[in-house]
Design a protein around this motif. Sequence first.
Motif, PDB file in Angstrom:
ATOM      1  N   SER A 146      -3.494  -5.110   1.983  1.00  0.00           N
ATOM      2  CA  SER A 146      -3.121  -3.709   1.808  1.00  0.00           C
ATOM      3  C   SER A 146      -1.704  -3.593   1.246  1.00  0.00           C
ATOM      4  CB  SER A 146      -3.223  -2.969   3.143  1.00  0.00           C
ATOM      5  OG  SER A 146      -2.344  -3.545   4.060  1.00  0.00           O
ATOM      6  N   LEU A 147      -0.792  -4.492   1.703  1.00  0.00           N
ATOM      7  CA  LEU A 147       0.568  -4.467   1.158  1.00  0.00           C
ATOM      8  C   LEU A 147       0.553  -4.783  -0.328  1.00  0.00           C
ATOM      9  CD1 LEU A 147       2.901  -6.222   3.738  1.00  0.00           C
ATOM     10  CD2 LEU A 147       2.772  -3.823   3.107  1.00  0.00           C
ATOM     11  N   THR A 148      -0.271  -5.762  -0.696  1.00  0.00           N
ATOM     12  CA  THR A 148      -0.305  -6.146  -2.098  1.00  0.00           C
ATOM     13  C   THR A 148      -0.822  -5.010  -2.956  1.00  0.00           C
ATOM     14  OG1 THR A 148      -1.069  -8.191  -1.129  1.00  0.00           O
ATOM     15  CG2 THR A 148      -0.771  -8.150  -3.500  1.00  0.00           C
ATOM     16  N   ILE A 149      -1.798  -4.262  -2.441  1.00  0.00           N
ATOM     17  CA  ILE A 149      -2.313  -3.126  -3.204  1.00  0.00           C
ATOM     18  C   ILE A 149      -1.180  -2.167  -3.536  1.00  0.00           C
ATOM     19  CG2 ILE A 149      -3.715  -1.020  -3.044  1.00  0.00           C
ATOM     20  CD1 ILE A 149      -5.817  -2.619  -1.607  1.00  0.00           C
ATOM     21  N   VAL A 150      -0.302  -1.943  -2.549  1.00  0.00           N
ATOM     22  CA  VAL A 150       0.822  -1.041  -2.795  1.00  0.00           C
ATOM     23  C   VAL A 150       1.695  -1.571  -3.929  1.00  0.00           C
ATOM     24  CG1 VAL A 150       2.844   0.051  -1.783  1.00  0.00           C
ATOM     25  CG2 VAL A 150       0.788  -0.263  -0.411  1.00  0.00           C
ATOM     26  N   SER A 151       1.945  -2.887  -3.923  1.00  0.00           N
ATOM     27  CA  SER A 151       2.816  -3.438  -4.971  1.00  0.00           C
ATOM     28  C   SER A 151       2.155  -3.352  -6.337  1.00  0.00           C
ATOM     29  CB  SER A 151       3.209  -4.881  -4.644  1.00  0.00           C
ATOM     30  OG  SER A 151       2.211  -5.788  -5.027  1.00  0.00           O
ATOM     31  N   VAL A 152       0.845  -3.556  -6.388  1.00  0.00           N
ATOM     32  CA  VAL A 152       0.124  -3.422  -7.657  1.00  0.00           C
ATOM     33  C   VAL A 152       0.200  -1.967  -8.129  1.00  0.00           C
ATOM     34  CG1 VAL A 152      -2.157  -3.495  -8.735  1.00  0.00           C
ATOM     35  CG2 VAL A 152      -1.429  -5.358  -7.254  1.00  0.00           C
ATOM     36  N   ALA A 153      -0.005  -1.044  -7.190  1.00  0.00           N
ATOM     37  CA  ALA A 153       0.045   0.376  -7.547  1.00  0.00           C
ATOM     38  C   ALA A 153       1.442   0.759  -8.043  1.00  0.00           C
ATOM     39  CB  ALA A 153      -0.340   1.228  -6.339  1.00  0.00           C
TER      40      ALA A 153
END
Lengths: 189, 561
Positions: free
Chosen positions: B4-11
């Motif tokens: 979920s953290l990585t999704i934020v960074s991708v976004a």
Amino acid sequence: MKTFITSLRLSLAFMLLCGLAYPFAVTGVAQAVLPDQANGSIISNQGKEVGSKLIGQDFHDPKYFQGRVSSIKSDAAGSGTPNYAPSNEDMKKRVEESISTWKQTNPDVPLNQVPVDLITNSGSGLDPHISPEAAFAQIPRIAKAIGLSSDRLHQLVEKNTQGPELGLFGEKRVNVLELNLDLNRELQR
Amino acid sequence: MFVSLTIVSVAITLLIALALAKPTGNYLANVFDYESRRGGARFFAPIEKLLLGIGGVEARDQSWKQYAKALVLANTLMILLVYLVFRFQGALPLNPNHIESMEPTLAFNTAISFMTNTNLQHYSGESGLSILSQSIGIVFMMFVAPASAFVAAIAFMRGLAGKSLGNYFVDLVRSIVRVLLPISLVCAFFFIAQGVPQTMDATHTVTTLEGAQQSIAVGPVGSFLSIKELGNNGGGFFGVNSAHPFENPTALSNALQMILMLLLPISLPFTYGRIVGNAKQGRVLFVAMAMLFLVGLGITWGMENAGNPVINAMGVQHDAGSMEGKDVRFGTALSAFYATVTTASETGAVNTMHDSLTPLGGLMALSNMLLNTVFGGVGAGILNVLLYAMVAVFLSGLMVGRTPEFLGKKLEPREMKLIAATLLIHPFLILGATAIAFATHYGFDAISNPGFHGITQALYEYTSSAANNGSGFEGLGDNTPFWNLSTGIVMYLGRYLSIILLLAVAGSLASKRHVPETVGTFRTDNALFAGVWVGTVLIVGALTFFPALVLGPIAEFLTLG
């Protein structure tokens, strides 16, 4: 003909501007302002250059933490991987060998605690990192080999764990060379 | 929770790119508006004047034939010059590692590869090129190659807007002086601060903790890296490209690389909107492409995160997903993200080994290049997108039975013939060359992974060549005369044939009378058209390439594990 001469002159001008002036100007400034990074983030230990913070090394001695599998033996004069497809039988064989070596050298740690990054070849062949789990899994072996307590080793791993950057970008990881340097320092005390 | 953290960074990375797209697009429109005094005109004018003076350029508008001729001639001459540098690098200065001169077919391939913005590399950067070759050969081309496609797209847009096409040499100089060089210069220092080397020294040797000698190749990587990404070049300084810790040391250097790869391709739809005076249509095309992009990203990520069933079955802890051919600092998430961005933007840089991607992850990377319209490379991408837009208008016109119009210009038999020919170049080159490779022993001799995956290796190589992407399934033993020559020809034709044909379309449309819009006009700036466009891309793409994909990645997926 006119187009040809214009093309030739502009080509030479851009060779000088983009090909030479640009990289040399950046090099000049970088060497003055960021000399450490610009020269490859080399780590020195007791006056000797022992490696680069960013480049993985092969560790065979059981007392050291080991890094990713590298088909090029971490020779940073080049870089590369075997480029195995997921369906390649040779890759399956290599992974099985890694697993049986693991079982011999780390009898105390069951296979389901061995993270996948320890038995797969990195992308660069020079990956300086492993996951924290991959470091923890090696603690029982190292504790036995050098007689340091598991708790202390745990602390050293935690100390050398970095990322994600800004709390979000990238994966949590342990720099294997820096961790092993700390290990040496600990033993010399 | 890690995911979920990585999704934020991708976004966040995507949102930064998105926020930059419109202002950059407007800036580009100003740069290429000869009347405008904005777009950095005052600041950059003296440098431009100097360069145009050196070239002896008369800043006169060119016809489409003159424009195309200047582009192809200048590019071919540059190929020749750099070919000579590669052939004699052993005897030329700036060669601290004493690298030998390049073999003829490899020099042929490499010179074309970098001039066509492909950056397919059949050599390894550490051992194949001297610093001189890296500088006045590779880095030089990394500027002029994207600039050439970039300005072809601008000329095409001017034609659509009914204006004169402009002057190739003036555009070339402007694109480098006002866009490519300043952005590269600034970003190079960010990369160096993150740990990318920047030195003219030779290889460094250290003694490891276990007492072995380790050679560490360094070089002027920072300046190389920023233009590599910004220009959608993608060729690596090092053999493994941006998987190398020196070419991509942190997740932040990784994020900037993705923003740079996306920057010009996603800005050009806005530039297009400005130049043709229909901002809404630019936005519609942007959104349509973004949808294709996000679907590809989601699938690739999901597949890589699920891991390789063969390894998962062995009982290790496999939460991290498929890590063969990936570095720990990126993990599966940032690797899948990079693979999607690099193939969508036709850059070809890699931070993970595409040969080792899971079958469907590899399929998505391949599809992005086959479609060649999910943003695409600087200039070449938007040209393809507009090509498909006209095909979509034409097909819709056929269905309702009236003359298709695009931006108030009638698309008539002459334009449609040129468009159809352009559309066919891509599959003809890819499938034709792959068929030749496998009809002879050359295909089988080169593949390194047996079975269905071997077919994908050859297909990927030619797709990457024709689409001027440059990434590879690198296990392929491709440094042989057959592969050097065949991919060299495919890259050259894939690049220049389509540019010439599309400039002809632009020339033809520019001279047409504007047809006033009526209630009966098929609108090309609404959601319906976005749908028709996506449908056209998928139908044309799927019909052409599906059989080949079934034989390669899909068969591998079905038989794995």
